[in-house]
Design an enzyme around this catalytic site. Structure first.
Site, PDB file in Angstrom:
ATOM      1  N   TYR A 124      46.662  44.195  53.270  1.00  0.00           N
ATOM      2  CA  TYR A 124      46.426  44.991  54.481  1.00  0.00           C
ATOM      3  C   TYR A 124      46.922  44.260  55.732  1.00  0.00           C
ATOM      4  CZ  TYR A 124      43.550  48.166  51.699  1.00  0.00           C
ATOM      5  OH  TYR A 124      43.111  49.072  50.763  1.00  0.00           O
ATOM      6  N   LYS A 171      43.080  39.005  40.300  1.00  0.00           N
ATOM      7  CA  LYS A 171      44.181  39.274  39.376  1.00  0.00           C
ATOM      8  C   LYS A 171      45.068  38.014  39.357  1.00  0.00           C
ATOM      9  CE  LYS A 171      46.293  42.297  36.705  1.00  0.00           C
ATOM     10  NZ  LYS A 171      45.696  42.950  35.529  1.00  0.00           N
ATOM     11  N   ASP A 204      40.809  44.614  36.551  1.00  0.00           N
ATOM     12  CA  ASP A 204      40.802  45.774  35.644  1.00  0.00           C
ATOM     13  C   ASP A 204      39.579  45.736  34.728  1.00  0.00           C
ATOM     14  OD1 ASP A 204      42.417  43.583  35.208  1.00  0.00           O
ATOM     15  OD2 ASP A 204      43.857  44.578  33.921  1.00  0.00           O
ATOM     16  N   ASP A 228      38.462  47.530  48.624  1.00  0.00           N
ATOM     17  CA  ASP A 228      38.584  48.916  49.070  1.00  0.00           C
ATOM     18  C   ASP A 228      38.446  49.864  47.871  1.00  0.00           C
ATOM     19  OD1 ASP A 228      39.067  51.122  50.588  1.00  0.00           O
ATOM     20  OD2 ASP A 228      41.130  50.630  51.110  1.00  0.00           O
TER      21      ASP A 228
END
Ligand code: NAD
Length: 340
Positions: A124, A171, A204, A228
């Site tokens: 972002y 991740k 995930d 988010d």
């Protein structure tokens, strides 16, 4: 002496749900003065900037704001007002408690988790460019300073609230450098809190576990994008976006707003659930040491949720925004009259 707060009504359902919240706060005896500062799509058309300087000045002056959602054009147009507010005011922590509420239709029992989202960087950061036609780059910025700051916030929040475990979501198997740094900072902070358990989950897998066993999660620590996305997922676990509040917290100011957006599909129809902003205002009251008013509103909300007729459509009820609000206001006034 009354406290002045900045009120940003926002776009779409924003004016409906912030007005409902204002009525509820007044009925609870919070006694705020409101410095109303429009921002968003209409302001962009009228003033040439969706976030004019007057809004930032007002928030800096009052140090606390209650905000409705603001539209962000998709794939074009002005930069997100939300991202700008968070970056310009260094509101580095986005805190979003997610709980199953009694009497609300939901699929899961016993959800009581808190999302702690890094709010100022990651994907972002707004650093995108075209390398050559047909190839673009979005830069994901992760810094040691911001990662350590948000990890410390998560552990401090856990300590203060008596929570037992922080789960860092990442991740780093793919983004070895950026998410790797985020994790390294989280681990270093975790070492200073031996009484709070620490674990790491790949994002995930975290999503799957959240849907299978949400009751096993406590505090989630996430960088900006994952925070988010996972926020909306978690809202879905407890009955939807109409229920989940949030706070954007920095060292100088704080902005309280729901997780949800402007809900253009129901805007202006008196159908929006105002409870997510009302819950955000409860967080604001506690931030301002007005625990009494916060508890009064909380009790009134629990009272209305037990009656389907007074629930809004998203919660399987038939009440309009205005009817739910009027009911809450009546309960609060009656409670204060009985107490005086
Ligand atoms: P959204 O949250 O506005 O709506 C998603 C779905 O949830 C819709 O079906 C909507 O009707 C429902 N919903 C949301 N809030 C509700 C409420 N209070 N009561 C009942 N139903 C509710 O998400 P979106 O449609 O993806 O985004 C719309 C706009 O909002 C976009 O411009 C987006 O950028 C913006 N947005 C702003 C913020 C913010 O200002 N903090 C946050 C998210 C999205």
């Amino acid at each position: 002496m009354s406290t002045t707060i900045t009120l940003i009504p926002g776009d779409g359902i924003g004016p409906e749900v912030t007005e409902a919240t204002r009525r509820v706060l007044d009925a609870a005896g919070a006694g705020f003065e409101y410095d109303v500062q429009p921002a968003g799509a209409e302001v962009a058309a009228a003033e040439g900037d969706p976030l004019p300087g007057r809004v930032l000045e007002s928030i800096r002056r009052n140090r606390v704001a209650l905000k409705g959602p603001v539209t962000t054009p998709v794939g074009k147009g002005f930069k997100s007002v939300n991202v700008r507010l968070r970056q310009e005011l260094v509101l580095y922590a986005n805190l979003r408690p997610v709980r199953t509420l009694p009497k609300v239709p939901h699929r899961f029992e016993g959800v009581d988790l808190v999302i702690v989202r890094e709010n100022t960087e990651g994907l972002y950061s707004g650093l995108e460019h075209e390398v050559v036609p047909g190839v673009v780059e979005s830069l994901k910025i992760i810094t040691e300073v911001a990662s350590t700051r948000i990890a410390r916030f998560a552990f401090e929040h856990a300590r203060r609230e008596g929570r037992r475990r922080v789960t860092a979501v990442h991740k780093a198997n793919i983004m070895k450098l950026s998410d790797g740094l985020f994790l390294k900072c989280a681990r270093e902070v975790a070492r200073r809190y031996p009484k709070i358990a620490y674990r790491e989950l790949i994002v995930d897998n975290a999503c799957m576990q959240l849907v299978l066993r949400p009751e096993t999660f406590d505090v989630l620590l996430l960088e900006n994008l994952y925070g988010d996305i996972v926020s909306d997922l978690c809202a879905g676990l407890v009955g939807g976006l109409g229920l989940v509040p949030g706070a954007n917290i920095g060292s100088k100011v704080a902005i309280f707003e729901a997780v949800h957006g402007t809900a253009p599909d129901i805007a202006g129809d008196d159908l929006a659930n105002p409870l997510a902003v009302i819950f955000s205002s409860i967080m604001m009251l506690r931030h301002l040491d007005q625990g009494g008013a916060a508890t009064r509103i909380e009790r009134a909300v629990h009272g209305v949720l037990s009656r389907a007729k007074v629930r809004t459509r998203d919660l399987g009820g038939t009440a309009k925004t205005s009817e739910l609000t009027a009911h809450l206001v009546r309960l609060l006034r009656r409670g204060r009259a009985a107490a005086s």
